[in-house]
Design a protein around this motif. Structure first.
Motif, PDB file in Angstrom:
ATOM      1  N   SER A 224      11.597 -12.029  -2.412  1.00 19.99           N
ATOM      2  CA  SER A 224      12.977 -12.399  -2.738  1.00 19.99           C
ATOM      3  C   SER A 224      13.733 -11.206  -3.313  1.00 19.99           C
ATOM      4  CB  SER A 224      12.992 -13.559  -3.738  1.00 19.99           C
ATOM      5  OG  SER A 224      12.375 -14.696  -3.205  1.00 19.99           O
ATOM      6  N   LEU A 225      13.106 -10.513  -4.235  1.00 19.26           N
ATOM      7  CA  LEU A 225      13.781  -9.371  -4.858  1.00 19.26           C
ATOM      8  C   LEU A 225      13.855  -8.188  -3.902  1.00 19.26           C
ATOM      9  CD1 LEU A 225      12.280  -9.652  -8.461  1.00 19.26           C
ATOM     10  CD2 LEU A 225      14.500 -10.434  -7.622  1.00 19.26           C
ATOM     11  N   GLN A 226      12.881  -8.067  -3.030  1.00 18.76           N
ATOM     12  CA  GLN A 226      12.929  -7.027  -2.007  1.00 18.76           C
ATOM     13  C   GLN A 226      14.173  -7.186  -1.137  1.00 18.76           C
ATOM     14  OE1 GLN A 226       9.911  -7.485   1.085  1.00 18.76           O
ATOM     15  NE2 GLN A 226       9.354  -5.326   0.853  1.00 18.76           N
ATOM     16  N   ALA A 227      14.515  -8.454  -0.842  1.00 15.43           N
ATOM     17  CA  ALA A 227      15.655  -8.736   0.034  1.00 15.43           C
ATOM     18  C   ALA A 227      16.992  -8.360  -0.594  1.00 15.43           C
ATOM     19  CB  ALA A 227      15.660 -10.220   0.412  1.00 15.43           C
ATOM     20  N   THR A 228      17.034  -8.218  -1.907  1.00 18.83           N
ATOM     21  CA  THR A 228      18.301  -7.845  -2.547  1.00 18.83           C
ATOM     22  C   THR A 228      18.649  -6.387  -2.319  1.00 18.83           C
ATOM     23  OG1 THR A 228      17.311  -7.152  -4.674  1.00 18.83           O
ATOM     24  CG2 THR A 228      17.795  -9.515  -4.394  1.00 18.83           C
ATOM     25  N   GLY A 229      17.643  -5.570  -1.998  1.00 17.62           N
ATOM     26  CA  GLY A 229      17.893  -4.143  -1.803  1.00 17.62           C
ATOM     27  C   GLY A 229      18.159  -3.391  -3.091  1.00 17.62           C
ATOM     28  N   ALA A 230      17.896  -4.028  -4.218  1.00 15.70           N
ATOM     29  CA  ALA A 230      18.231  -3.421  -5.509  1.00 15.70           C
ATOM     30  C   ALA A 230      17.092  -2.598  -6.099  1.00 15.70           C
ATOM     31  CB  ALA A 230      18.633  -4.510  -6.501  1.00 15.70           C
ATOM     32  N   PHE A 231      15.962  -2.571  -5.415  1.00 15.18           N
ATOM     33  CA  PHE A 231      14.793  -1.919  -6.005  1.00 15.18           C
ATOM     34  C   PHE A 231      14.352  -0.723  -5.169  1.00 15.18           C
ATOM     35  CE2 PHE A 231      14.894  -6.183  -7.600  1.00 15.18           C
ATOM     36  CZ  PHE A 231      14.630  -5.997  -8.949  1.00 15.18           C
ATOM     37  N   LEU A 232      13.784   0.243  -5.834  1.00 16.27           N
ATOM     38  CA  LEU A 232      13.302   1.454  -5.180  1.00 16.27           C
ATOM     39  C   LEU A 232      12.119   1.109  -4.276  1.00 16.27           C
ATOM     40  CD1 LEU A 232      13.457   4.637  -5.166  1.00 16.27           C
ATOM     41  CD2 LEU A 232      11.584   4.550  -6.842  1.00 16.27           C
ATOM     42  N   PRO A 233      12.226   1.356  -2.970  1.00  9.50           N
ATOM     43  CA  PRO A 233      11.067   1.103  -2.103  1.00  9.50           C
ATOM     44  C   PRO A 233       9.917   2.022  -2.494  1.00  9.50           C
ATOM     45  CG  PRO A 233      13.095   1.371  -0.821  1.00  9.50           C
ATOM     46  CD  PRO A 233      13.410   1.809  -2.220  1.00  9.50           C
ATOM     47  N   VAL A 234       8.744   1.448  -2.533  1.00  6.92           N
ATOM     48  CA  VAL A 234       7.566   2.243  -2.909  1.00  6.92           C
ATOM     49  C   VAL A 234       6.997   2.848  -1.625  1.00  6.92           C
ATOM     50  CG1 VAL A 234       5.343   2.250  -4.079  1.00  6.92           C
ATOM     51  CG2 VAL A 234       7.162   0.751  -4.879  1.00  6.92           C
ATOM     52  N   SER A 235       7.561   3.974  -1.242  1.00  8.15           N
ATOM     53  CA  SER A 235       7.113   4.684  -0.048  1.00  8.15           C
ATOM     54  C   SER A 235       5.814   5.416  -0.344  1.00  8.15           C
ATOM     55  CB  SER A 235       8.189   5.691   0.358  1.00  8.15           C
ATOM     56  OG  SER A 235       8.334   6.659  -0.681  1.00  8.15           O
ATOM     57  N   SER A 236       5.252   6.012   0.673  1.00  4.01           N
ATOM     58  CA  SER A 236       4.015   6.777   0.462  1.00  4.01           C
ATOM     59  C   SER A 236       4.261   7.933  -0.500  1.00  4.01           C
ATOM     60  CB  SER A 236       3.482   7.280   1.802  1.00  4.01           C
ATOM     61  OG  SER A 236       4.457   8.071   2.457  1.00  4.01           O
ATOM     62  N   ASP A 237       5.451   8.523  -0.444  1.00  2.00           N
ATOM     63  CA  ASP A 237       5.766   9.614  -1.368  1.00  2.00           C
ATOM     64  C   ASP A 237       5.782   9.114  -2.815  1.00  2.00           C
ATOM     65  OD1 ASP A 237       5.943  11.381   0.691  1.00  2.00           O
ATOM     66  OD2 ASP A 237       8.142  11.335   0.803  1.00  2.00           O
ATOM     67  N   VAL A 238       6.362   7.915  -2.997  1.00  2.00           N
ATOM     68  CA  VAL A 238       6.409   7.349  -4.353  1.00  2.00           C
ATOM     69  C   VAL A 238       4.992   7.033  -4.828  1.00  2.00           C
ATOM     70  CG1 VAL A 238       7.139   5.352  -5.708  1.00  2.00           C
ATOM     71  CG2 VAL A 238       8.751   6.469  -4.155  1.00  2.00           C
ATOM     72  N   MET A 239       4.181   6.476  -3.924  1.00  2.00           N
ATOM     73  CA  MET A 239       2.799   6.173  -4.301  1.00  2.00           C
ATOM     74  C   MET A 239       2.066   7.432  -4.737  1.00  2.00           C
ATOM     75  SD  MET A 239       2.101   2.963  -4.264  1.00  2.00           S
ATOM     76  CE  MET A 239       0.443   2.464  -3.840  1.00  2.00           C
ATOM     77  N   THR A 240       2.308   8.511  -4.031  1.00  2.00           N
ATOM     78  CA  THR A 240       1.682   9.768  -4.415  1.00  2.00           C
ATOM     79  C   THR A 240       2.163  10.213  -5.786  1.00  2.00           C
ATOM     80  OG1 THR A 240       1.486  10.447  -2.104  1.00  2.00           O
ATOM     81  CG2 THR A 240       1.390  12.196  -3.770  1.00  2.00           C
TER      82      THR A 240
END
Length: 450
Positions: free
Chosen positions: A118-134
């Motif tokens: 639900s919160l993902q759909a708002t677009g308000a949060f930083l996507p946890v990309s592979s770069d972020v995971m690193t």
């Protein structure tokens, strides 16, 4: 049935919120990192960020007590100051949703993992990309099941797990022995029969529920529907609240109070995430359906040798389509608001809180399970109770629907159940028609965006 979700205040009273400015580590601080922060490009050291934490302890004050020294240690390491606010479960989702539209939110926030899609759909949060995971130090440490509950499949997650949980049945060993009950119930029929033996009509009840708490109700609705062979959404994501399986599931739960009379009617008012725990710890109720509760039961004076933990029961004769599910995949994720001006500082906090030492310290304090594999080397997570819950999480738990409407489902169905419990507490018999009508209204409200 939350526990995790837990916590205080009535549904109509704003949950208490405590702010603690952790500005301690002053002139003697020697930051170890000098990365740049967010859009400003300024050094992260010296910046201040805001962290909204969920209420994981026995009270909000307890959470502040647990988190404050850890955040001070973070400040000592990084030079980044953290403004902490702990928010009760009855208010947290609404506060987060308001922040997604106003842009006036924290930098880092705890979210119930069932809200992820639900919160993902708002677009308000930083996507946890592979770069972020690193950047936050991931080396495959996160448990796959916990990591899967961070957003809809096929999309970058919007958080990483920090606490993991599953539901179990806590039972009072002395009460069971006194009633001549040798083992915890494996079926709901046995649970009701045992509950009647344990209910004395003079202040002791077989089972306690946090029946006024919306997330707790919604989690129970999900599990019981799975066991009835139902689902709350079809394959196209359309709500199916009023199916016979869902009606049967909700009626079964409410009937613990209304028809079986093994739950104190006053539990209909229990909503802050502590009342059911206290009822169980004080011996006023002999069974409790909860997520890892050991740490909080200890705070209420109940020692580990006084209770046992077993998986939640199943129907003695499972209906067609019944699934062998006894828990949702529970947990808390850490997310970063996309509009933060302190991205690097926020990610450093996420890295710190999910590090092995912090996963051990915080999950010990809260009695939850670590979300990273390297924390399980600690003996604290090798108890028999934790083993039961780890096995549930690994073998018979499933994720709540990872769809954008999930949080609305929790709110609408959890509220409908709260109303039905109130009816039961007032002495009304709960019928299939009443449950069906309540679920129909809940579905209409959700479809209207309410």
């Amino acid at each position: 049935m939350h526990g995790l979700a837990h916590r205080r205040t009535t549904a109509t009273i704003a949950a208490a919120a405590v702010a603690a400015l952790l500005a301690a580590c002053g002139s003697d601080t020697k930051p170890s990192t000098t990365t740049t922060g967010g859009s400003s490009g300024a050094p992260a050291s010296g910046q201040s960020i805001t962290y909204w934490a969920s209420d994981q302890g026995s009270s909000i004050a307890d959470d502040v007590k647990v988190l404050t020294p850890e955040l001070k240690a973070f400040t000592a390491q990084t030079g980044i100051k953290v403004n902490l606010e702990v928010i009760g479960w009855n208010d947290l989702l609404n506060r987060i949703l308001a922040a997604t539209t106003s842009g006036q939110g924290p930098d880092v926030v705890n979210i119930g993992n069932t809200w992820s899609a639900s919160l993902q759909a708002t677009g308000a949060f930083l996507p946890v990309s592979s770069d972020v995971m690193t950047q936050i130090g991931d080396t495959g440490r996160f448990l796959p099941g916990a990591l899967a509950a961070t957003g809809a499949a096929g999309k970058p997650p919007v958080g990483v797990p920090i606490y993991s949980t599953a539901y179990g049945l806590y039972y009072n060993k002395a009460a069971f022995a006194a009633a001549g009950i040798a083992t915890p119930p494996a079926t709901w029929e046995d649970l009701v029969a045992d509950g009647k033996k344990l209910t004395d009509g003079a202040g002791k009840w077989g089972l306690t529920l946090e029946a006024g708490q919306i997330p707790e109700n919604a989690h129970a609705a999900f599990v019981f529907s799975e066991q009835q062979g139902g689902s709350w959404f079809d394959d196209a994501g359309k709500p199916t609240f009023t199916t016979p399986q869902n009606v049967a599931a909700i009626k079964q739960i409410v009937d613990f109070m209304a028809a079986d009379k093994i739950v104190n009617p006053s539990d209909a008012e229990s909503s802050n995430g502590t009342e059911a725990l206290q009822e169980f710890a004080s011996g006023k109720a002999a069974m409790l359906m909860w997520q890892p509760a050991g740490a909080n039961l200890a705070k209420y004076g109940m020692t580990a040798d006084q209770y046992g933990v077993a998986p939640l029961p199943f129907p003695a004769s499972p209906p067609a389509g019944s699934k062998h599910i006894d828990s949702m995949v529970g947990g808390i994720n850490l997310a970063v608001f996309a509009n933060t001006k302190h991205k690097d500082a926020a990610l450093q906090l996420v890295k710190f809180l999910t590090s092995q030492p912090e996963e051990i310290t915080l999950n010990k304090a809260y009695g939850s399970l670590p979300s990273v594999s390297d924390a399980y080397s600690d003996p604290a997570f090798k108890t028999s109770d934790d083993t039961v819950l780890q096995n549930v999480l690994a073998s018979s738990a499933t994720a709540m629907p990872e769809i954008a409407q999930e949080s609305q489902f929790e709110t609408s169905v959890g509220t409908a159940m709260k109303t039905l419990f109130a009816d039961a507490a007032s002495g009304k018999a709960i019928t299939d028609a009443m449950v069906g009508d309540a679920l129909n209204q809940a579905q209409q409200k959700m479809e209207a965006g309410g």
